[in-house]
Write an enzyme that holds these catalytic residues in place. Structure first.
Site, PDB file in Angstrom:
ATOM      1  N   HIS A  90     -18.302   7.331 -11.357  1.00  0.00           N
ATOM      2  CA  HIS A  90     -18.207   5.662 -12.063  1.00  0.00           C
ATOM      3  C   HIS A  90     -18.159   6.316 -13.809  1.00  0.00           C
ATOM      4  O   HIS A  90     -17.224   5.900 -13.981  1.00  0.00           O
ATOM      5  CB  HIS A  90     -18.921   5.110 -11.235  1.00  0.00           C
ATOM      6  CG  HIS A  90     -18.398   4.226 -10.129  1.00  0.00           C
ATOM      7  ND1 HIS A  90     -17.104   3.497 -10.404  1.00  0.00           N
ATOM      8  CD2 HIS A  90     -18.846   3.996  -9.170  1.00  0.00           C
ATOM      9  CE1 HIS A  90     -16.766   3.712  -8.596  1.00  0.00           C
ATOM     10  NE2 HIS A  90     -17.880   4.221  -7.455  1.00  0.00           N
ATOM     11  N   CYS A 142      -4.745   7.269  -5.014  1.00  0.00           N
ATOM     12  CA  CYS A 142      -4.920   5.807  -6.029  1.00  0.00           C
ATOM     13  C   CYS A 142      -6.706   6.546  -6.546  1.00  0.00           C
ATOM     14  O   CYS A 142      -7.445   5.944  -7.065  1.00  0.00           O
ATOM     15  CB  CYS A 142      -5.081   4.267  -5.436  1.00  0.00           C
ATOM     16  SG  CYS A 142      -6.154   4.587  -4.132  1.00  0.00           S
TER      17      CYS A 142
HETATM   18  C1  PEP Z   1     -11.959   6.438  -3.869  1.00  0.00           C
HETATM   19  O1  PEP Z   1     -12.614   7.037  -3.422  1.00  0.00           O
HETATM   20  O2  PEP Z   1     -10.980   7.421  -4.403  1.00  0.00           O
HETATM   21  C2  PEP Z   1     -11.476   6.062  -4.726  1.00  0.00           C
HETATM   22  C3  PEP Z   1     -10.037   5.245  -5.103  1.00  0.00           C
HETATM   23  O3  PEP Z   1     -11.994   4.725  -4.953  1.00  0.00           O
HETATM   24  P1  PEP Z   1     -13.267   4.464  -5.399  1.00  0.00           P
HETATM   25  O4  PEP Z   1     -13.593   5.143  -6.547  1.00  0.00           O
HETATM   26  O5  PEP Z   1     -13.652   3.354  -5.576  1.00  0.00           O
HETATM   27  O6  PEP Z   1     -14.496   4.702  -4.396  1.00  0.00           O
END
Ligand code: PEP
Ligand code: MG
Length: 573
Positions: free
Chosen positions: A198, A496
């Site tokens: 994150h 995404c």
């Molecule tokens: C992913 O896991 O690639 C995603 C887009 O969701 P997050 O990063 O929020 O888990």
């Protein structure tokens, strides 16, 4: 066997440079300020020999922390000043000081007495629930400040040295970063974290250069000047002025070149690829809406509620979603229902202690225990969508089976949300993409989690970043398989995850059959420019080369060499 890991180019702090994984491009120089961890009380409590001195120390620490909060309030804007002044009042509460004194007289040393007194008030607030319950976490922060003062440790939380700085931390939790101001934090360096952590996602969304998994970075002293290159991953310590100028200038030129193409994404021969933005909290909404995109490809709704102790009401949720739909009127908004758990804990959707939260009851699985939580979110989304001019799509995180996909689509439709899909971030869903997509209107690949689960490598572990590399041929194969299911059923499949933000990988994803790419707003222009240079046939060739490679590094090298050759040939024609 030698495993590629990020390494420091020198022996540590004091050497010329450090090296980590570049996760957010740009070059910037500034003084280091470290994020201090919350203080820990030593295991053994010292014997109190002078009760008066202990009381004086506790009262002085309380007063210092309150003074500091008030001084910061004086220089802050009205909203921040109100919050800081209220916090100072809590620390000055005479009842708090009385409780501290009582505990000291009962034999506790000052830091332990402060800890206990704050604990009593915290429990009281938490038991009240609602808005007051949520203030309990503020008390923890104040307690940590007073305890740190008494133990002679640095103040916890985001530093505030009074000038822009390079934030250095072991890692950043989503909660640490909620209040991060890019005008103050000019770059981020972390010792842990990988390309999908994150920290990386946040840095990209703020457009702040960042390097993660940077060994020895915690050895840097506060105030040391560093040059952070978020494209190469190199951190120069005490750089010369001309070196800073050259790096900043090169980053500016790269940005300019990327900005020279605009409008909907397409390859050189006109094959359309939707370019969309990822959004989290409402803080980045205006910038995201102003970016040149065809809408939102991933709205991480849980980011709105990470700091909430209790579930937000349907009305509160509806208003938050409506703000996003209004900002994107006339465009598509793909909303992900709450992805609670593991790296995105929500207090109101927490499961009992799980030994492996990333493999536990998270994402869509949360509705096994809390079905009404998803129901209420769908009600709020449907209400917000009804009066909006955005094209609202909804999707569920962490779908593993066709049955789960079907169950979610049915629930969404029952609420009048007519376009429903599933995220593919569990290998089982990619392997069985054909039956999964039969139950959906679209699929969206969450490559961050898909990499984590394919390689059994924790996405937060910088040490395993090489396994989480989105160029890993095994990951690309699962993406290709999912895209193929989309092609055969005539339904769209997008990416995404952070893989979509890599301008070199984007043409490979398009060559694999992906129709849309969703990323942080700052990544849009470089990706758009990269696609515009290549034909769809060239993208297919790149995809074949990457799939045939033996490892991530050679996949990247093969593709880079082919793109260089084609684009330099085109520029000399
Ligand atoms: C992913 O896991 O690639 C995603 C887009 O969701 P997050 O990063 O929020 O888990
Ligand atoms: Mg995910």
């Amino acid at each position: 066997m030698s495993v590629p890991t990020p390494s420091s180019a020198g022996a540590g702090a004091g050497s010329a440079s450090l090296r980590g994984i570049p996760v957010s491009p740009g070059a910037v120089a500034g003084p280091v300020a470290r994020l201090a961890a919350p203080p820990r009380l030593p295991e053994v409590q010292p014997q109190v020999t002078d009760v008066d001195a202990e009381e004086r120390a506790a009262r002085a620490a309380l007063a210092d922390v309150a003074d500091d909060l008030e001084a910061r309030a004086a220089g802050a804007n009205k909203t921040a000043a109100d919050v800081l002044t209220a916090q100072a009042m809590m620390v000055r509460d005479p009842e708090l000081a009385n409780r501290v004194d009582q505990s000291i007289r009962g034999g506790m040393a000052a830091p332990w007495a402060v800890n206990a007194a704050f604990g009593t008030f915290r429990d009281l607030l938490a038991s009240l629930g609602g808005y007051l319950g949520e203030r309990a976490a503020d008390l923890d922060d104040l307690r940590d400040r007073v305890v740190a003062r008494l133990l002679g440790l640095p103040m916890p939380g985001l530093p505030d040295p009074g000038h822009p700085y390079v934030l250095v931390a072991e890692d950043l939790a989503p909660a640490d970063t909620a209040s991060l101001d890019p005008a103050k934090v000019v770059a981020i360096l972390t010792e842990r974290g990988g390309p999908t952590s994150h920290t990386a996602i946040l840095a990209r969304s703020l457009g702040v250069p960042a390097v993660v998994a940077c060994t020895h970075v915690l050895d840097l002293e506060d105030g040391v000047n560093v040059l952070v290159d978020g494209s190469s991953g190199v951190v120069r310590i005490d750089p010369a002025a001309d070196e800073v100028t050259a790096a900043v200038e090169a980053a500016r030129r790269a940005r300019e070149e990327a900005a020279s193409v605009s409008g909907p994404g397409r390859t050189a021969d006109g094959h359309a690829v939707k370019l969309l933005v990822n959004i989290g909290g409402l803080g980045d909404l205006d910038a995201a809406a102003a970016a040149d995109s065809e809408g939102v490809g991933l709205f991480r709704t849980e980011f709105l509620f990470l700091d909430k102790g209790t579930e937000p009401s349907v009305e509160e949720q509806r208003d938050a979603y409506a703000r996003v739909f209004t900002a994107f009127a006339g465009r598509r908004v793909v909303v992900r229902t709450l992805d609670a758990g593991a790296d995105k804990p929500l207090a109101f959707a927490a499961m009992a202690d799980e030994p492996n939260p990333a493999l536990g009851v998270r994402g869509l699985r949360t509705s096994r225990h809390l079905p009404d939580l998803l129901e209420r979110q769908l009600v709020a989304l449907a209400q917000a969508a009804k009066d909006s001019e955005a094209t609202v799509w909804v999707m569920a995180p962490m779908v593993s089976t066709p049955a789960e996909a079907g169950e979610f689509t049915r629930a969404a439709r029952e609420h009048g949300l007519s376009v429903a899909g599933s995220m593919v971030e569990v290998p089982a869903a990619a392997l069985r993409a054909k039956p999964v997509i039969e139950h959906c209107d679209f699929l969206s690949l969450g490559t961050n989690d898909l990499a984590q689960y394919t390689f059994a490598a924790d996405r937060m572990l910088g040490e395993l970043a090489d396994l989480l590399d989105p160029w890993q041929p095994a990951l690309l194969e699962l993406i290709g398989r999912t895209a193929q299911a989309g092609g055969e059923s005539g339904k769209p499949v997008g990416v995404c995850g952070e893989a979509a933000a890599d301008p070199l990988l984007a043409p490979v994803l398009v060559g694999l059959g992906i129709n849309s790419l969703s990323m942080a707003a700052v990544a849009l222009n470089p990706v758009r420019a990269a696609l515009a240079k290549l034909t769809l046939a060239q993208c297919h060739t790149l995809a074949e080369q990457a799939l045939a490679a033996s490892d991530a590094a050679s996949a990247r090298e093969l593709v880079a060499a082919a793109v260089r050759e084609w684009t330099s040939a085109a520029s000399t024609e």
